[in-house]
Design an enzyme around this catalytic site. Structure first.
Site, PDB file in Angstrom:
ATOM      1  CG  HIS A 206      10.228  -6.990  -7.908  1.00  0.00           C
ATOM      2  ND1 HIS A 206       9.328  -6.970  -6.863  1.00  0.00           N
ATOM      3  CD2 HIS A 206      10.296  -8.286  -8.323  1.00  0.00           C
ATOM      4  CE1 HIS A 206       8.855  -8.204  -6.654  1.00  0.00           C
ATOM      5  NE2 HIS A 206       9.440  -9.016  -7.527  1.00  0.00           N
ATOM      6  CB  CYS A 207      11.122  -3.346  -3.360  1.00  0.00           C
ATOM      7  SG  CYS A 207      11.307  -1.645  -3.963  1.00  0.00           S
ATOM      8  CG  ASN A 208       4.657  -2.533  -3.030  1.00  0.00           C
ATOM      9  OD1 ASN A 208       4.180  -2.708  -4.146  1.00  0.00           O
ATOM     10  ND2 ASN A 208       3.910  -2.321  -1.965  1.00  0.00           N
TER      11      ASN A 208
ATOM     12  CG  PHE B 188       4.868  -6.613  -6.837  1.00  0.00           C
ATOM     13  CD1 PHE B 188       5.421  -7.877  -6.987  1.00  0.00           C
ATOM     14  CD2 PHE B 188       3.497  -6.511  -6.643  1.00  0.00           C
ATOM     15  CE1 PHE B 188       4.631  -9.014  -6.946  1.00  0.00           C
ATOM     16  CE2 PHE B 188       2.702  -7.643  -6.591  1.00  0.00           C
ATOM     17  CZ  PHE B 188       3.258  -8.904  -6.743  1.00  0.00           C
TER      18      PHE B 188
END
Length: 237
Positions: free
Chosen positions: A119-121, A43
């Site tokens: 994206h993720c975290n 992220f």
């Protein structure tokens, strides 16, 4: 968007990736290009407008746990096209059900000359699982080769056990879909002809049932006379 024009040697090189990259721990906070036009990262990489512009990013897939929605969210909705997927970052989350919308978004973006950041975290488990499934289908790879391909570019990825199981399952799904789509369809006129023949046969049977009794010696109609059970000569000829 299936890329089936690569030779076996070219596919091998694609899977191995660049061999001159020295992975460093701080690269976890950056994004890496997995295939032309598709980048994967955490992220934090999506929070820098300068970085996104330097990479010519046009589309962003934001995959987040629902509990993170207050912080992991589109930062520049007026600058980029976003797809936001709210999921649960645990082994029971069904990723296969959510993947088609992500794939369609990525395919459309790349087909129109765009560049996509997924994206993720942390960019470790959740978003890499989507990217592995994408490159698996894009290059018609096995799940192992697809996983290695992504890991050879972003070394820190590690899908959890539940996600890894779904990645394995998706190989069978996409291969079955490809087999079905490549199977030649039956001409529609054949089915219509068969139906017409069946209807004609049924009509002939109906005619036979309706046809009156015929005296085959004279070819004239001879109605059947009622027989009385009280007539002792009724059965004589």
């Amino acid at each position: 968007m299936f890329n089936g024009n690569l030779t076996e040697e070219q596919l091998k090189n694609v899977i191995q990736g660049p061999g001159d990259v020295e992975w460093k721990y701080e690269m976890r906070r950056e994004c890496q290009e997995i295939l032309p036009g598709l980048l994967l990262g955490p992220f934090v990489a999506s929070k820098s407008l300068e970085t996104l512009r330097s990479l010519n990013i046009s589309h962003i897939v934001c995959i987040r746990d629902q509990k993170e929605a207050f912080s992991v969210k589109p930062r520049f909705p007026d600058q980029f096209m976003y797809l936001v997927l709210d999921v649960e970052d645990n082994e029971e989350q069904n990723l296969i059900r959510l993947f088609p919308s992500a794939k369609a978004f990525i395919d459309t973006a790349i087909a129109n000359g765009g560049r996509v950041l997924v994206h993720c975290n942390g960019g470790i488990s959740l978003s890499p699982s989507f990217v592995v499934m994408f490159v698996m289908q894009h290059y018609a790879l096995s799940w192992e080769d697809a996983l290695h391909m992504v890991q050879n570019r972003r070394y820190c990825i590690s899908p959890n056990g539940g996600f890894l199981t779904q990645i394995k399952e998706y190989e069978a799904i996409y291969r079955a879909n490809r087999a079905v789509s490549s199977y030649p369809a039956m001409p529609r006129n054949v089915s219509r002809r068969k139906r017409s023949d069946d209807d004609e046969e049924e009509e002939n049977r109906d005619d036979d049932r309706k046809r009156p009794l015929v005296d085959h010696t004279t070819h004239t109609y001879r109605p059947m006379m009622p027989v009385s059970v009280d007539d002792p000569y009724a059965m004589e000829t």
